[in-house]
Design an enzyme around this catalytic site. Structure first.
Site, PDB file in Angstrom:
ATOM      1  CG  HIS A  11      -0.153   0.060   2.535  1.00 36.04           C
ATOM      2  ND1 HIS A  11       0.364   1.235   3.046  1.00 36.04           N
ATOM      3  CD2 HIS A  11       0.177  -0.906   3.420  1.00 36.04           C
ATOM      4  CE1 HIS A  11       0.979   0.997   4.185  1.00 36.04           C
ATOM      5  NE2 HIS A  11       0.889  -0.299   4.431  1.00 36.04           N
ATOM      6  CD  GLU A  86       2.601  -5.191   8.245  1.00 40.19           C
ATOM      7  OE1 GLU A  86       2.829  -6.389   7.975  1.00 40.19           O
ATOM      8  OE2 GLU A  86       3.287  -4.233   7.825  1.00 40.19           O
TER       9      GLU A  86
END
Length: 266
Positions: A11, A86
């Site tokens: 990202h 994550e």
């Protein structure tokens, strides 16, 4: 037997990235203005590619305009998958990365190997990655069937220096996709991508481009850094399994300089 390319993108930058604060899973911030511009650049870089399947972490910073300019083919479902989240950093989330280093030092461990209380170990992240890959293989076969192709697509160009980030020629958006019929796109996070790439290289014996140093392959992925692999999946009565995998390139960031977008990424 099914052959497909797998393009993995981190990202864009968040304010926490800029300030070197840990986010993990508990802190889910949006992209910063530079992060949106990075996503714009990544979208432009990949805009001519046609992805048959798209998988995105369900955290906001990956979902929020993760790759702008609609790089995936119109009508293709974007699957938001928590397996792509994550790594959890437990009590260290929201705190400076320096705090994590200090905690690791006090525990007598390296920062990479240290797990804060309440966080995920690297092995837990690796197992989560393996679970995602298993679901990816099944989804690709369910959506597209088995084509009966040979392994030439994986073998072709495995030693070509121009396929790697260290090669003499500029990286092209479709490197490694030539002659490969299907293309999956994944948008995830820095620590998770590092674990995934290490799993490909160390556990799955992924072949690497000639001249690409291992330190480069296993280095931290920059914001909107792009990596690509070509995989062959085969199946029998016992289920689906990976037959072969080739690394085309890792951590490419050509898109951040192609339009004079020169960011310092974290």
């Amino acid at each position: 037997m099914l052959t497909f390319s797998l393009t993995v993108v981190r990202h864009g930058e968040t304010q926490f990235n800029k300030e070197k604060l840990l986010q993990g899973q508990g802190v889910d911030t949006s992209l910063s203005e530079p992060g949106l511009q990075q996503a714009e650049a990544a979208g432009l870089y990949l805009r001519e590619l046609s992805f048959s399947n798209v998988f995105v972490s369900n955290l906001q910073r990956a979902r929020q305009k993760s790759l702008r300019n609609d790089v995936h083919s119109s009508g293709v479902e974007m699957v938001f998958d928590p397996l792509l989240r994550e790594r959890s950093f437990g009590i260290a989330e929201g705190r400076p990365k320096e705090d994590l280093k200090n905690m690791a030092n006090r525990a007598g461990q390296s920062c990479r190997d240290y797990t804060p209380p309440g966080g995920e170990t690297l092995e837990q992240v690796r197992l989560r990655c393996k679970k995602f890959l298993k679901s990816l293989y099944q989804r690709m076969v369910d959506d597209h069937g088995c084509s009966g192709q040979s392994s030439t697509a994986v073998g072709r160009g495995a030693g070509a220096a121009e396929s790697g980030t260290d090669g003499p020629l500029p990286g092209l958006p479709d490197n490694g996709m030539e002659g490969v019929p299907l293309h999956a796109l994944v948008v995830s996070h820095g620590a998770y991508i590092c674990v995934a790439v290490r799993h490909f290289v160390e556990d799955l014996q992924c072949s690497l481009p000639q001249g690409l140093k291992m330190s480069k392959v296993l280095s931290a992925c920059p914001n909107t850094g792009i990596s690509r692999f070509v995989l062959i999946v085969s199946g029998d009565e016992s289920g689906l399994a990976l037959s072969a995998v080739r690394c085309v390139f890792t951590n490419r960031k050509d898109h951040l300089t192609s339009r004079n977008i020169c960011y310092i990424t974290h």
